[in-house]
Design an enzyme around this catalytic site. Structure first.
Site, PDB file in Angstrom:
ATOM      1  N   HIS A 196      -6.990   2.286   1.765  1.00  0.00           N
ATOM      2  CA  HIS A 196      -6.308   2.848   3.243  1.00  0.00           C
ATOM      3  C   HIS A 196      -7.178   4.037   3.433  1.00  0.00           C
ATOM      4  O   HIS A 196      -7.182   4.854   2.560  1.00  0.00           O
ATOM      5  CB  HIS A 196      -4.817   3.055   3.049  1.00  0.00           C
ATOM      6  CG  HIS A 196      -3.978   3.454   4.384  1.00  0.00           C
ATOM      7  ND1 HIS A 196      -3.075   2.544   4.844  1.00  0.00           N
ATOM      8  CD2 HIS A 196      -4.229   4.357   4.898  1.00  0.00           C
ATOM      9  CE1 HIS A 196      -2.781   2.986   5.729  1.00  0.00           C
ATOM     10  NE2 HIS A 196      -3.352   4.348   6.093  1.00  0.00           N
TER      11      HIS A 196
ATOM     12  N   HIS B   8      -4.202   0.240   7.862  1.00  0.00           N
ATOM     13  CA  HIS B   8      -4.673   0.102   6.701  1.00  0.00           C
ATOM     14  C   HIS B   8      -6.036  -0.574   6.714  1.00  0.00           C
ATOM     15  O   HIS B   8      -6.852  -0.326   5.805  1.00  0.00           O
ATOM     16  CB  HIS B   8      -3.662  -1.003   5.902  1.00  0.00           C
ATOM     17  CG  HIS B   8      -3.930  -1.203   4.594  1.00  0.00           C
ATOM     18  ND1 HIS B   8      -3.677  -0.180   3.618  1.00  0.00           N
ATOM     19  CD2 HIS B   8      -4.453  -2.300   4.013  1.00  0.00           C
ATOM     20  CE1 HIS B   8      -4.230  -0.823   2.396  1.00  0.00           C
ATOM     21  NE2 HIS B   8      -4.646  -1.946   2.578  1.00  0.00           N
TER      22      HIS B   8
ATOM     23  N   HIS C 265      -8.303   7.624   3.854  1.00  0.00           N
ATOM     24  CA  HIS C 265      -7.608   8.897   3.304  1.00  0.00           C
ATOM     25  C   HIS C 265      -8.563   9.905   2.756  1.00  0.00           C
ATOM     26  O   HIS C 265      -9.460   9.422   1.977  1.00  0.00           O
ATOM     27  CB  HIS C 265      -6.415   8.808   2.480  1.00  0.00           C
ATOM     28  CG  HIS C 265      -6.647   8.245   1.117  1.00  0.00           C
ATOM     29  ND1 HIS C 265      -7.033   6.874   0.604  1.00  0.00           N
ATOM     30  CD2 HIS C 265      -6.577   9.006   0.004  1.00  0.00           C
ATOM     31  CE1 HIS C 265      -7.367   7.105  -0.674  1.00  0.00           C
ATOM     32  NE2 HIS C 265      -7.036   7.976  -1.194  1.00  0.00           N
TER      33      HIS C 265
ATOM     34  N   SER D 148      -9.060   4.625  -5.350  1.00  0.00           N
ATOM     35  CA  SER D 148      -7.990   3.821  -5.779  1.00  0.00           C
ATOM     36  C   SER D 148      -7.294   3.057  -4.790  1.00  0.00           C
ATOM     37  O   SER D 148      -6.490   2.237  -4.993  1.00  0.00           O
ATOM     38  CB  SER D 148      -7.061   4.423  -6.775  1.00  0.00           C
ATOM     39  OG  SER D 148      -6.322   5.462  -6.147  1.00  0.00           O
TER      40      SER D 148
ATOM     41  N   CYS E 156       0.841  -0.988   0.119  1.00  0.00           N
ATOM     42  CA  CYS E 156       0.269  -0.006  -0.010  1.00  0.00           C
ATOM     43  C   CYS E 156       1.040   1.279   0.211  1.00  0.00           C
ATOM     44  O   CYS E 156       1.702   1.635   0.744  1.00  0.00           O
ATOM     45  CB  CYS E 156      -0.847  -0.119   1.272  1.00  0.00           C
ATOM     46  SG  CYS E 156      -1.511   1.607   1.750  1.00  0.00           S
TER      47      CYS E 156
ATOM     48  N   ASN F 135     -13.322  10.638  -1.400  1.00  0.00           N
ATOM     49  CA  ASN F 135     -13.625   9.326  -1.910  1.00  0.00           C
ATOM     50  C   ASN F 135     -13.800   7.997  -1.458  1.00  0.00           C
ATOM     51  O   ASN F 135     -12.558   7.864  -1.194  1.00  0.00           O
ATOM     52  CB  ASN F 135     -13.126   9.502  -3.133  1.00  0.00           C
ATOM     53  CG  ASN F 135     -13.361  10.479  -4.069  1.00  0.00           C
ATOM     54  OD1 ASN F 135     -14.703  11.230  -4.191  1.00  0.00           O
ATOM     55  ND2 ASN F 135     -12.454  11.006  -4.844  1.00  0.00           N
TER      56      ASN F 135
ATOM     57  N   CYS G 283       0.411   3.086   3.427  1.00  0.00           N
ATOM     58  CA  CYS G 283       0.682   2.793   4.651  1.00  0.00           C
ATOM     59  C   CYS G 283       2.161   3.468   5.318  1.00  0.00           C
ATOM     60  O   CYS G 283       3.046   3.673   4.582  1.00  0.00           O
ATOM     61  CB  CYS G 283       1.098   1.277   4.806  1.00  0.00           C
ATOM     62  SG  CYS G 283      -0.566   0.342   4.898  1.00  0.00           S
TER      63      CYS G 283
ATOM     64  N   GLN H  95      -8.694  13.946   0.661  1.00  0.00           N
ATOM     65  CA  GLN H  95      -7.797  14.774   0.085  1.00  0.00           C
ATOM     66  C   GLN H  95      -8.202  16.087   0.268  1.00  0.00           C
ATOM     67  O   GLN H  95      -9.299  16.674   0.684  1.00  0.00           O
ATOM     68  CB  GLN H  95      -7.844  14.544  -1.613  1.00  0.00           C
ATOM     69  CG  GLN H  95      -7.589  13.252  -1.843  1.00  0.00           C
ATOM     70  CD  GLN H  95      -7.529  13.277  -3.388  1.00  0.00           C
ATOM     71  OE1 GLN H  95      -7.010  14.085  -4.134  1.00  0.00           O
ATOM     72  NE2 GLN H  95      -8.348  12.057  -4.014  1.00  0.00           N
TER      73      GLN H  95
END
Ligand SMILES: O=P(O)(O)O[C@H]1O[C@H](CO)[C@@H](O)[C@H](O)[C@H]1O
Ligand SMILES: O=P(O)(O)O[C@H]1O[C@H](CO)[C@@H](O)[C@H](O)[C@H]1O
Lengths: 355, 355
Positions: free
Chosen positions: B172, B121, B174, B169, B52, B161, B55, B176
């Site tokens: 993990h 993760h 996250h 995509s 990943c 997203n 990570c 933006q």
């Protein structure tokens, strides 16, 4: 030169049809894709499928039986989003101005049709010769004229969702028409922009646009005497295409027989190139914008056109997602309209399955 | 009564935040779905994945190495849609008024961050206790303050997203941040509506809205002292949720420490219910709207809020597609906001994987 800078910088471009902007970030095309892989439609289907609710002679989900049709076939949507009759609604009374503004609800009526483009379960517009697309256009003309004749119908939205990725639940070639008692926002925005442009410039927006693009060539996908297909300067979807007659035709029923043939040819040319792009049955949503069917609205600036919004970006399995930033801020695209148009233009005009 | 008619007729509802409309056709929920089946995310992931790129300690696609981080972790997006520096662009000259209007292009600069919500993760916001969501909110505050301090940044879009279905995509956890030199259209529309409402009513739109919904209750999903989460009256996405502070807080950095805790609690409550709805890791796009970061713009009417736009409709595998009619005409939904809110409200507040 100018073009190379355009392919190198983040930019926003203006959509004069809807008075909105799109963010273009060409260098994003280089990022590796580790996300969702789509399942491309490379299926070979039989010409007739006994389990398909759109094939001739079959019984549909709600029990109606299809005719043994040979060309296009139209029926009322069994699960129509809009109906001609519905229970009356009494709006609440005694509300504060604030509450009245925040909780606005209005009944909407309408009429929804499904149009089978062909009795053949295994075809799509891309695989139908232009002469078989002509009856589809004539059916759109007939339905549009019916919408005009109906007192409570202000707008007639013709569209097609093609492919599972675009929410289509049956691969049998078909489109829809949703007529409504109101004018929806997207056509209303376009109408306002067309009228404003005319008032400001004294010329018609889409006539000017077709003429300029036809001269510039770099965004043209295909053109014939009557029509032009371009990746618009302000495209949002990766391979978005705008098809329009060069002369300002307000509505589909105003097309001459020659123009119907030219329209069929250009629909064929666009959809064949789409399938050839990634060697798959190319998904898209397509829709026609034209004059409203509300008799009280004039048609002095309306200009019939067709939008194709296809989601695929890099291959039959990698799509563009219009998600977080796009939904919360503004649409964003990764490849320029010029690159997309150049790619489509140079593809073969013969369907890959027929080669 | 009024409510039963509302669940029976096609209607349009007004979105006062964006000055737009949504078509609601509740009887459409009855139609059988034979289209695309989504792949629900029911994966169990390891706490650390060596492959990943998010990570701790791992090397990313472009070669940078992540810190051995223990809480949230921020880095510049390796494939940023917007950059602080780019080649200069010289606009074309000698164009006709028509050409100048039809081909408008402007450079955009900005700065894009990725924020890992946790080193783990295998978690998502829904599986993180509220106290671990607080550092995420504090990170958003820090980044927002940086955006304010940057001379060329007019807007700071925080979003997430979640799930492959929404273009994410990497699973993990996250989000933006895309900062831009321009104010994008969606926040600009909301800002205009908030100001117009205040000028017309002398009260603040979202304060009024939070107070009325908190009294009515039928669209409330969860509320605490400082925040309320509702399925807005004008929701487009099936289980759309709007989270907002009851008092008008203009920007995330204005939240008190207590409000940060209340915000963390409500984000947890919403995302846990989402996962519990169809027993899957519920996909969505989430975004925060608040005051712009352009120093020349006042903040007299801005009201921080968070939108959740989740695509699932009926199960972990059946989503709502916003396609043909929605793209060409106006958004359409199948279940009413009241039914969606009632469903979410009554779900357990304990994550199904922890039960
Ligand atoms: O930046 P990511 O996560 O790679 O990309 C995702 O979010 C972006 C912002 O909403 C979208 O433009 C992309 O289409 C989507 O795949
Ligand atoms: O009417 P269909 O094909 O069943 O449904 C499809 O098109 C409609 C109109 O764009 C959408 O509202 C639906 O979400 C989509 O699945």
């Amino acid at each position: 030169d100018e073009d190379s800078v355009i392919n190198d910088i983040s930019q926003r471009r203006y959509n004069p049809l809807t008075d909105s902007w799109v963010l273009v970030s060409p260098h994003r095309a280089k990022r590796p894709w580790q996300g969702q892989q789509e399942v491309p439609d490379k299926s070979t289907r039989p010409p007739y499928d006994a389990k398909c609710y759109l094939c001739p002679r079959n019984t549909r989900a709600e029990g109606a039986k299809n005719d043994d049709y040979k060309s296009t076939y139209v029926f009322m949507n069994d699960f129509a989003a809009l109906k001609e009759e519905q229970p009356a609604y009494t709006p609440p009374t005694n509300r504060s101005p604030q509450e009245s503004h925040l909780f606005q609800l209005e009944p909407v009526t309408g009429k929804c049709y499904v149009i089978c483009f062909s009795p053949r379960h295994d075809l799509t517009l891309a695989q139908m010769p232009p002469k078989d697309i002509e009856p589809v256009i004539r059916t759109w003309q007939t339905i549009y004229k019916e919408a005009v004749s109906l007192a409570n119908i202000a707008h007639c939205q013709i569209f097609e969702n093609k492919g599972a990725m675009m929410g289509c639940s049956n691969p049998h070639p078909h489109g829809q028409v949703w007529m409504s008692s109101l004018v929806p926002e997207e056509p209303a925005k376009e109408r306002a922009a067309l009228y404003k442009y005319y008032n400001e410039h004294g010329t018609h927006m889409l006539e000017d646009y077709a003429a300029i693009e036809s001269k510039k060539k770099q965004r043209v996908v295909f053109e014939n005497d009557a029509f032009i297909a371009v990746v618009p300067f302000w495209a949002v979807w990766p391979y978005e295409v705008l098809v329009l007659p060069r002369r300002r035709v307000a509505r589909i029923s105003d097309l001459t027989p020659d123009e119907v043939s030219a329209f069929a040819q250009i629909i064929s040319q666009v959809t064949v190139r789409y399938d050839n792009l990634f060697s798959c049955s190319f998904p898209y949503s397509m829709g026609i914008h034209q004059a409203c069917t509300d008799a009280s609205m004039d048609d002095n600036c309306d200009h019939l056109h067709m939008h194709f919004y296809p989601p695929l970006l890099r291959s039959a399995t990698v799509r563009k997602f219009l998600v977080g930033f796009e939904l919360m801020a503004m649409p964003q695209r990764d490849i320029t309209a010029e690159i997309a148009a150049g790619t489509l233009r140079t593809l073969s005009a013969v369907h890959y399955l027929d080669e």
